[in-house]
Design an enzyme around this catalytic site. Structure first.
Site, PDB file in Angstrom:
ATOM      1  N   ASP A   1     -15.701  -4.739  51.826  1.00 30.70           N
ATOM      2  CA  ASP A   1     -16.457  -4.799  50.568  1.00 30.70           C
ATOM      3  C   ASP A   1     -15.643  -5.707  49.648  1.00 30.70           C
ATOM      4  OD1 ASP A   1     -18.233  -4.343  48.531  1.00 30.70           O
ATOM      5  OD2 ASP A   1     -17.310  -2.469  47.900  1.00 30.70           O
TER       6      ASP A   1
ATOM      7  N   GLU B   1     -19.963  -7.508  53.083  1.00 30.06           N
ATOM      8  CA  GLU B   1     -21.146  -7.520  52.213  1.00 30.06           C
ATOM      9  C   GLU B   1     -21.417  -8.942  51.746  1.00 30.06           C
ATOM     10  OE1 GLU B   1     -21.837  -4.200  49.482  1.00 30.06           O
ATOM     11  OE2 GLU B   1     -22.248  -5.690  47.948  1.00 30.06           O
TER      12      GLU B   1
ATOM     13  N   ASP C   1     -15.343   1.652  46.876  1.00 34.67           N
ATOM     14  CA  ASP C   1     -15.146   0.423  47.659  1.00 34.67           C
ATOM     15  C   ASP C   1     -14.725   0.735  49.098  1.00 34.67           C
ATOM     16  OD1 ASP C   1     -14.869  -1.587  45.086  1.00 34.67           O
ATOM     17  OD2 ASP C   1     -13.892   0.337  44.788  1.00 34.67           O
TER      18      ASP C   1
END
Lengths: 188, 188
Positions: B7, B67, B140
């Site tokens: 992330d 991501e 996260d």
């Protein structure tokens, strides 16, 4: 001082190295790390990172200067430009070199004396400063050299004074002259 | 298959590694590469790159999943996120690993069955899938694991069926049943 200037981009990353001593600027190296848009982004970033690493190893600059990337404009290409700028920052950090960022206006002002100068004017002035017959091509190469020159000239008297710089210098001189006159007047 | 999920972020970069065999998912490692905002960006990027390089060397994953970063939202932080994603891509490429990108909706859909699921639901489902008592913190870290799970489950039957998935499965079964009845009717 030897400076690597970088105009970051995923498709074309301009890389220019100059030696700067006071007002004198000499061209050391200029190239463009170009990658086809058909490549995956990681492979494109590695190609750019390898090119920067190779230049740092071969020419051992004292500093890296790069154009500051803004999120506001060019939304379609800004992500790739930001990613390219990230791997250049990483290369500079891992080589132990200081990295400075300059806005396009700062670069245009430094080499042409006008923050809103047109792109061709930047190439023209870079050629003139470096004593080249023609502006380096493509524009990314000329921009990279302009960024390197901006860093080298930062806070120093610049080479070719422009009309704007001359007006500012004249105004400053007049102001100092007035201050001196007033002091003189008070002392009487 | 062992997957490193990322992330990306400049302030907190979530890093989660899982082993995935069919529906079974086991936690291997989870961490957050955090850097203070007072550091210069190149130093922050190098810290993230070093953390990723160390994980790749220690746990030798087969793939990296990250991501996808969009330019549209979070304009203030998107540049740092894009730069962080760039150095992660570079680390994956230099380690010879394939890198896949997933949108937040794809990740939410994969782990919760609902593309518009709230953040806490992602953490809850990640904990359930991995057999943890509590969701990994900070968010996260949970997101990084969710991204890794998304990659491992890509195109496969997923673990814990959600309400939405159960409704879809029931509708599909009913449709197949009707088709079978019709075929049987014709054969008579």
């Amino acid at each position: 001082m030897r400076v690597l200037g970088v105009d970051p981009g995923l498709t074309r990353c301009g890389l220019g190295i100059v030696d700067i001593e006071g007002r004198r600027v000499n061209l050391v190296s200029v190239s463009v790390a170009a990658t086809p848009s058909t490549w995956e982004t990681p492979a494109r970033l590695a190609s750019i990172a390898d090119a920067v690493d190779a230049l740092l190893a071969e020419f051992t600059p004292d500093a890296v200067a790069m154009e500051r990337v803004f999120a506001q404009h060019n939304v379609r290409t800004v992500m790739g430009t930001a990613q390219a700028s990230g791997v250049v920052m990483l290369a500079a950090e891992r080589a132990g070199l200081p990295l400075s960022l300059y806005t396009p206006s700062e670069v245009k002002a430094a080499v042409t004396g006008e923050g809103r100068a047109a792109k061709p004017q930047v190439g023209f002035m870079v050629a003139r400063i470096l004593g080249l017959t023609d502006p380096p091509k493509p524009a990314d190469a000329a921009d990279a050299l302009a960024i390197a020159i901006t860093h080298g000239w930062r806070g120093k008297a610049q080479g070719a004074a422009t009309a704007a710089q001359e007006r500012w210098a004249a105004a400053e001189k007049a102001a100092n002259g007035q201050a001196a006159s007033r002091q003189t007047a008070r002392r009487r």
